[in-house]
Design an enzyme around this catalytic site. Structure first.
Site, short mmCIF file in Angstrom:
data_model
loop_
_atom_site.label_atom_id
_atom_site.label_comp_id
_atom_site.label_asym_id
_atom_site.label_seq_id
_atom_site.Cartn_x
_atom_site.Cartn_y
_atom_site.Cartn_z
CG ASP A 150 7.78 4.92 6.27
OD1 ASP A 150 7.28 5.46 7.27
OD2 ASP A 150 7.28 5.00 5.12
CD GLU A 178 4.97 3.34 10.26
OE1 GLU A 178 4.14 4.18 10.62
OE2 GLU A 178 5.37 3.26 9.08
O1 TEU Z 1 3.32 5.93 8.21
C1 TEU Z 1 2.61 4.81 7.76
C2 TEU Z 1 1.17 4.85 8.00
O2 TEU Z 1 0.53 3.86 7.76
C3 TEU Z 1 0.61 6.16 8.50
O3 TEU Z 1 0.86 7.10 7.54
C4 TEU Z 1 -0.85 6.12 8.76
O4 TEU Z 1 -1.51 5.60 7.66
C5 TEU Z 1 -1.35 7.53 8.97
O5 TEU Z 1 -0.40 8.27 9.65
C6 TEU Z 1 -2.61 7.50 9.77
O6 TEU Z 1 -2.91 8.83 10.08
C7 TEU Z 1 4.59 6.14 7.71
C8 TEU Z 1 5.13 7.45 8.23
O7 TEU Z 1 5.24 7.39 9.62
C9 TEU Z 1 4.24 8.56 7.76
O8 TEU Z 1 4.64 9.81 8.27
C10 TEU Z 1 4.28 8.58 6.24
O9 TEU Z 1 3.36 9.53 5.78
C11 TEU Z 1 3.95 7.22 5.65
O10 TEU Z 1 4.63 6.15 6.30
C12 TEU Z 1 4.35 7.17 4.21
O11 TEU Z 1 5.74 7.08 4.11
#
Ligand code: TEU
Length: 517
Positions: free
Chosen positions: A202, A257
């Protein structure tokens, strides 16, 4: 024959555990529920699953706020349940990736509880604490995700601010502290020792921070800092993680990610083959359904990754974004054409549970919205059968998506023309073809609105043609037709005329896979 690592040839299927299948009737999906539906995944032909977080969590961000990395949240089951799921997946030759959340923890994690307890607690500098700015405000202008608010929260008890790129309940760890690195390596070892095949990591581009915590430039103020944080400090951490993961037998891996919305910024996270094994690349996900725009994305991606020997990934849907069928105007034929695009590109495709059913996002009424980022629609529960609650023993935590009555897994397995059968057919064809798994990719000249490419591996070839328009298109006289004259339709997104000779015509919203006769 070439043997490349399994993850170059795999189709990875993302499961959001809350929404997949509920075994105990609390309205929330769980690990035994996933295990009970493995037959669906085996039949579909996925090579690996990625499980979004199932760890102990107060669920402010539905599991991305981890309070114990080495235990299962009771709502999802127990450690015995994850062991059983891993074992059963392996028995079916399905690899298991788990989500690693290294950038932040829950504020309820014992590390943060200790850290916030006093200025001289041994874990104080496991997190990023700073004195207020001279005016008493936050230490810099960084903006958190989800809401346009400062990425800092003041803690009365010790009179300092702590950094959180996401919710205040998700304080950022300080990876400049070697104890943090070691603790996170212990988490990695814990799961590798339990037998997982790797990690989806993540916001991995977030872990290294500017030691000076300099303000974000004026022209990007308002953009969450997580989408901007791109620091040299992160790369040594990735090389260490790579060494740790590669030290285990059995081709363990990590897919990061990297939420930087420019492929030029993503490519360096592969390092020189010594950082991420794979990285997500989101610009294509944010590209509209348009042939020219997709051509640019494909050329940019392969143009940047091929020369450095980095293996691409492709993804159209996940738990953070509206599903691609919804984004592309709701048309199921178009979403099916997109499936052949996704599975026909050179790279590792990631599917998001439910896209194989052709699901749309749920329309979630305001009073049922629970996600701080408003991402509820794509997290709707999967419909398993046409009954009243679609195989869920009680009312699930979110409403079902539209068409749940006709798009359940049982309905779709029963109908050979369904989207589910299209995914199954194309994944079978992909498994059987080295050209589709590993082949080079050469874009062909096509009429406006159409994209086409040939994949070649040794003597083996396949062609992919995608009509991005709703109108039929004639390819006669184009390079695309010249390259595929006499070829046979192996898979058609609408199921039409498979096994017959390609005649040079694409129906509206149609994609084809062709093979030489
Ligand atoms: O997502 C990272 C992220 O940058 C996204 O949350 C993005 O900012 C957002 O979805 C735009 O709508 C990861 C995970 O995939 C997400 O589910 C988490 O909320 C986030 O990290 C925090 O851990």
């Amino acid at each position: 024959m070439t043997t490349l690592p399994w993850w170059t040839a795999a189709v990875v299927y993302q499961i959001y555990p809350r929404s997949f299948c509920d075994s105990d009737g609390d309205g929330v999906g769980d690990l035994p529920g996933i295990r009970s539906r493995l037959d669906h995944l085996v039949r579909l032909g996925v090579d690996a699953i990625w499980l979004s977080p199932f760890y102990r969590s107060p669920m402010k961000d539905f599991g991305y706020d981890v309070s114990d990395h080495c235990d299962v949240d009771p709502v999802f089951g127990t450690l015995a349940d994850i062991d059983a799921l891993i074992a059963e997946c392996h028995a079916h030759d399905i690899r298991v990736l788990v989500d690693l959340v290294p950038n932040h923890t829950s504020d309820q994690h014992e590390w943060f509880q200790a850290s916030r307890s006093s200025l001289d607690d041994p874990k104080r500098d496991w997190y990023v604490w700073r004195d207020p700015a001279p005016d008493g405000g936050p230490p810099n202008n960084w903006v958190a995700a989800f809401r346009p608010e400062p990425a800092w929260t003041f803690d009365e008890a010790t009179g300092q601010y702590y950094l959180h790129l996401f919710l205040p309940e998700q304080p950022d760890l300080d990876w400049a502290n070697p104890e943090v690195v070691e603790a996170m390596h212990d988490v990695v070892r814990f799961w590798l020792d339990r037998g997982v095949d790797g990690f989806r990591i993540d916001v991995v581009h977030g872990i290294g921070k500017d030691p000076a915590l300099a303000d974000d430039p004026d022209e990007v103020v308002g953009i969450p800092h997580t989408a901007l944080n791109d620091r040299p400090e992160t790369h040594p951490h990735l090389r260490e993680l790579r060494r740790l993961i590669d030290s285990y037998p059995g081709e363990r891996m990590m897919v990061g990610e990297v939420y930087l919305l420019d492929t030029h910024l993503v490519a360096p996270y592969y390092g020189r083959g010594d950082e991420l094994h794979l990285s997500f690349n989101f610009p294509p996900l944010y590209t509209p359904w348009d042939a020219e725009r997709w051509r640019e994305q494909i050329e940019t991606t392969t143009g940047l990754l091929d020369p450095i020997g980095a293996w691409p990934t492709w993804v159209l849907s996940n738990h953070d974004n509206r599903r691609h069928r919804t984004r592309y105007g709701g048309s199921e034929p178009r979403a099916r054409a997109a499936a052949l695009l996704l599975l026909g590109l050179r790279g590792t495709p990631f599917l998001y549970a439910g896209e194989e059913l052709g699901l749309l996002d749920a329309e979630v009424p305001p009073e049922r919205v629970v996600d701080p980022g408003g991402r509820d629609g794509c997290r709707a529960p999967l419909p398993w059968d046409p009954t009243h609650r679609h195989g869920w023993p009680s009312e699930p935590w979110l409403p079902f998506p539209p068409e749940a009555d006709t798009h359940s897994a049982a309905d779709e397995w029963a109908d050979p023309r369904s989207t589910l059968h299209l995914y199954q057919r194309s994944m079978l064809a992909r498994r059987a073809s080295t050209a589709l798994r590993w082949g080079d990719q050469r874009l062909l000249t096509c009429p406006v609105g159409v994209l086409g490419w040939v994949r070649s591996h040794g003597a083996e070839q396949r062609a992919v043609l995608v009509n991005f328009t709703a109108d039929p298109v004639d390819l006669e006289g184009t390079e695309a037709f010249g390259a595929t004259a006499g070829w046979v339709v192996e898979v058609a997104s609408d199921g039409a005329a498979e096994g017959t000779t390609f005649r040079g015509r694409l129906a509206g919203d149609q994609a084809l896979w062709l093979r030489p006769r």
